[in-house]
Design a protein around this motif. Sequence first.
Motif, PDB file in Angstrom:
ATOM      1  N   PRO A  29       0.812  -1.222   0.000  1.00  0.00           N
ATOM      2  CA  PRO A  29       0.000   0.000   0.000  1.00  0.00           C
ATOM      3  C   PRO A  29       0.844   1.270   0.000  1.00  0.00           C
ATOM      4  N   VAL A  30       1.989   1.231   0.679  1.00  0.00           N
ATOM      5  CA  VAL A  30       2.871   2.406   0.694  1.00  0.00           C
ATOM      6  C   VAL A  30       3.411   2.670  -0.705  1.00  0.00           C
ATOM      7  N   ILE A  31       3.835   1.593  -1.391  1.00  0.00           N
ATOM      8  CA  ILE A  31       4.322   1.744  -2.769  1.00  0.00           C
ATOM      9  C   ILE A  31       3.203   2.286  -3.656  1.00  0.00           C
ATOM     10  N   ALA A  32       1.986   1.740  -3.472  1.00  0.00           N
ATOM     11  CA  ALA A  32       0.847   2.156  -4.295  1.00  0.00           C
ATOM     12  C   ALA A  32       0.569   3.648  -4.132  1.00  0.00           C
ATOM     13  N   VAL A  33       0.546   4.136  -2.900  1.00  0.00           N
ATOM     14  CA  VAL A  33       0.231   5.562  -2.699  1.00  0.00           C
ATOM     15  C   VAL A  33       1.356   6.449  -3.237  1.00  0.00           C
ATOM     16  N   LYS A 201      10.061   4.096  -2.055  1.00  0.00           N
ATOM     17  CA  LYS A 201       9.445   3.124  -2.977  1.00  0.00           C
ATOM     18  C   LYS A 201      10.449   2.041  -3.365  1.00  0.00           C
ATOM     19  N   ASP A 202      11.670   2.446  -3.673  1.00  0.00           N
ATOM     20  CA  ASP A 202      12.682   1.474  -4.087  1.00  0.00           C
ATOM     21  C   ASP A 202      12.984   0.479  -2.966  1.00  0.00           C
ATOM     22  N   TRP A 203      13.123   1.000  -1.734  1.00  0.00           N
ATOM     23  CA  TRP A 203      13.422   0.108  -0.610  1.00  0.00           C
ATOM     24  C   TRP A 203      12.259  -0.849  -0.359  1.00  0.00           C
ATOM     25  N   ALA A 204      11.035  -0.314  -0.357  1.00  0.00           N
ATOM     26  CA  ALA A 204       9.868  -1.153  -0.096  1.00  0.00           C
ATOM     27  C   ALA A 204       9.687  -2.207  -1.176  1.00  0.00           C
ATOM     28  N   ALA A 205       9.958  -1.844  -2.430  1.00  0.00           N
ATOM     29  CA  ALA A 205       9.819  -2.802  -3.524  1.00  0.00           C
ATOM     30  C   ALA A 205      10.811  -3.949  -3.390  1.00  0.00           C
ATOM     31  N   GLN A 206      12.015  -3.641  -2.954  1.00  0.00           N
ATOM     32  CA  GLN A 206      13.055  -4.660  -2.837  1.00  0.00           C
ATOM     33  C   GLN A 206      12.835  -5.589  -1.650  1.00  0.00           C
ATOM     34  N   HIS A 207      12.268  -5.042  -0.563  1.00  0.00           N
ATOM     35  CA  HIS A 207      12.179  -5.835   0.667  1.00  0.00           C
ATOM     36  C   HIS A 207      10.748  -6.198   1.053  1.00  0.00           C
ATOM     37  N   ASN A 208       9.794  -5.918   0.175  1.00  0.00           N
ATOM     38  CA  ASN A 208       8.384  -6.163   0.463  1.00  0.00           C
ATOM     39  C   ASN A 208       8.119  -7.590   0.938  1.00  0.00           C
ATOM     40  N   VAL A 209       8.568  -8.567   0.177  1.00  0.00           N
ATOM     41  CA  VAL A 209       8.250  -9.973   0.473  1.00  0.00           C
ATOM     42  C   VAL A 209       8.881 -10.414   1.794  1.00  0.00           C
ATOM     43  N   ALA A 210      10.138 -10.090   1.998  1.00  0.00           N
ATOM     44  CA  ALA A 210      10.821 -10.513   3.225  1.00  0.00           C
ATOM     45  C   ALA A 210      10.200  -9.865   4.464  1.00  0.00           C
ATOM     46  N   VAL A 211       9.882  -8.564   4.372  1.00  0.00           N
ATOM     47  CA  VAL A 211       9.271  -7.864   5.505  1.00  0.00           C
ATOM     48  C   VAL A 211       7.939  -8.503   5.875  1.00  0.00           C
ATOM     49  N   MET A 212       7.091  -8.743   4.879  1.00  0.00           N
ATOM     50  CA  MET A 212       5.778  -9.305   5.152  1.00  0.00           C
ATOM     51  C   MET A 212       5.878 -10.741   5.670  1.00  0.00           C
ATOM     52  N   ALA A 213       6.833 -11.516   5.160  1.00  0.00           N
ATOM     53  CA  ALA A 213       6.983 -12.898   5.620  1.00  0.00           C
ATOM     54  C   ALA A 213       7.321 -12.931   7.112  1.00  0.00           C
ATOM     55  N   VAL A 214       8.272 -12.123   7.527  1.00  0.00           N
ATOM     56  CA  VAL A 214       8.658 -12.083   8.948  1.00  0.00           C
ATOM     57  C   VAL A 214       7.505 -11.575   9.797  1.00  0.00           C
ATOM     58  N   LEU A 215       6.836 -10.529   9.305  1.00  0.00           N
ATOM     59  CA  LEU A 215       5.705  -9.954  10.031  1.00  0.00           C
ATOM     60  C   LEU A 215       4.603 -10.989  10.240  1.00  0.00           C
ATOM     61  N   PHE A 216       4.268 -11.713   9.187  1.00  0.00           N
ATOM     62  CA  PHE A 216       3.214 -12.721   9.285  1.00  0.00           C
ATOM     63  C   PHE A 216       3.604 -13.848  10.218  1.00  0.00           C
ATOM     64  N   PHE A 217       4.862 -14.226  10.199  1.00  0.00           N
ATOM     65  CA  PHE A 217       5.301 -15.312  11.069  1.00  0.00           C
ATOM     66  C   PHE A 217       5.156 -14.918  12.539  1.00  0.00           C
ATOM     67  N   VAL A 218       5.592 -13.695  12.873  1.00  0.00           N
ATOM     68  CA  VAL A 218       5.505 -13.223  14.262  1.00  0.00           C
ATOM     69  C   VAL A 218       4.046 -13.092  14.704  1.00  0.00           C
ATOM     70  N   LEU A 219       3.218 -12.450  13.861  1.00  0.00           N
ATOM     71  CA  LEU A 219       1.813 -12.259  14.226  1.00  0.00           C
ATOM     72  C   LEU A 219       1.044 -13.574  14.208  1.00  0.00           C
ATOM     73  N   GLY A 220       1.423 -14.478  13.316  1.00  0.00           N
ATOM     74  CA  GLY A 220       0.787 -15.794  13.298  1.00  0.00           C
ATOM     75  C   GLY A 220       1.027 -16.539  14.596  1.00  0.00           C
ATOM     76  N   LEU A 221       2.246 -16.486  15.100  1.00  0.00           N
ATOM     77  CA  LEU A 221       2.546 -17.131  16.380  1.00  0.00           C
ATOM     78  C   LEU A 221       1.749 -16.492  17.515  1.00  0.00           C
ATOM     79  N   LYS A 222       1.610 -15.160  17.474  1.00  0.00           N
ATOM     80  CA  LYS A 222       0.840 -14.473  18.521  1.00  0.00           C
ATOM     81  C   LYS A 222      -0.621 -14.898  18.503  1.00  0.00           C
TER      82      LYS A 222
END
Length: 233
Positions: A29-33, A201-222
Amino acid sequence: MPGTREATIGAVLGDVLGFAAAVAVSPLPVIAVILILATPRGRRNGVLFTVGWVLGLAVLGAVMLAIASPAGASAHKHPATWVGALKLALGLFLLAFGARLWHRRPRDPSEARLPKWMSAIDRLTPAKIFALGVGLAALNAKNAPLTIAAGAAIGSAGLPVGQQIGALAAFVVVATLGLLAPLGIFLLGGERARTTLGDWKDWAAQHNVAVMAVLFFVLGLKLLGDGVSVLTS
């Protein structure tokens, strides 16, 4: 007792704002805006996108809040069994989704590619920009589970209606900070804004998948832990 009510509100907000922060740092969403702000009508379309995002979060959260209301989801201030089952299911989903993202992440961040629909953002009408904001907030597989979990946490806590609405509003505000930051920079930052937003935008595009994967793993455990706690207590 007043002390008990305050502790309950604090616990709910602590739970909910964690989900909101996870939604706020979603890179797509940040990249989109940022891409929308770079279009000829970026100022208007950026605001429309953000309003759509807010509406999407608020409606989905309100629907979940109505379903998990104190009368239907709480007994003596304790969440009902189905609320625990829902959190357990959402936790498993986020863990599985996070594992899938991590497995598919680019080994070299420079090889990351944005979704194809983003290349058409400059051709979208204002109505479609608004709909995109709603969709990324309420229908996205990344944000919807977090909003549902937040609504369930608020609705099952046994709070008065006014406090439920306040907690949901706090969730929506915090979850929107990720969009408000680039929007504010664009509106107030002058010429430097484009360079700053381009770097984001460039940073978010490059690290989007890794950031979300870690985020989902942590929140999934919670959520998994929360679900097990409700079901076994």
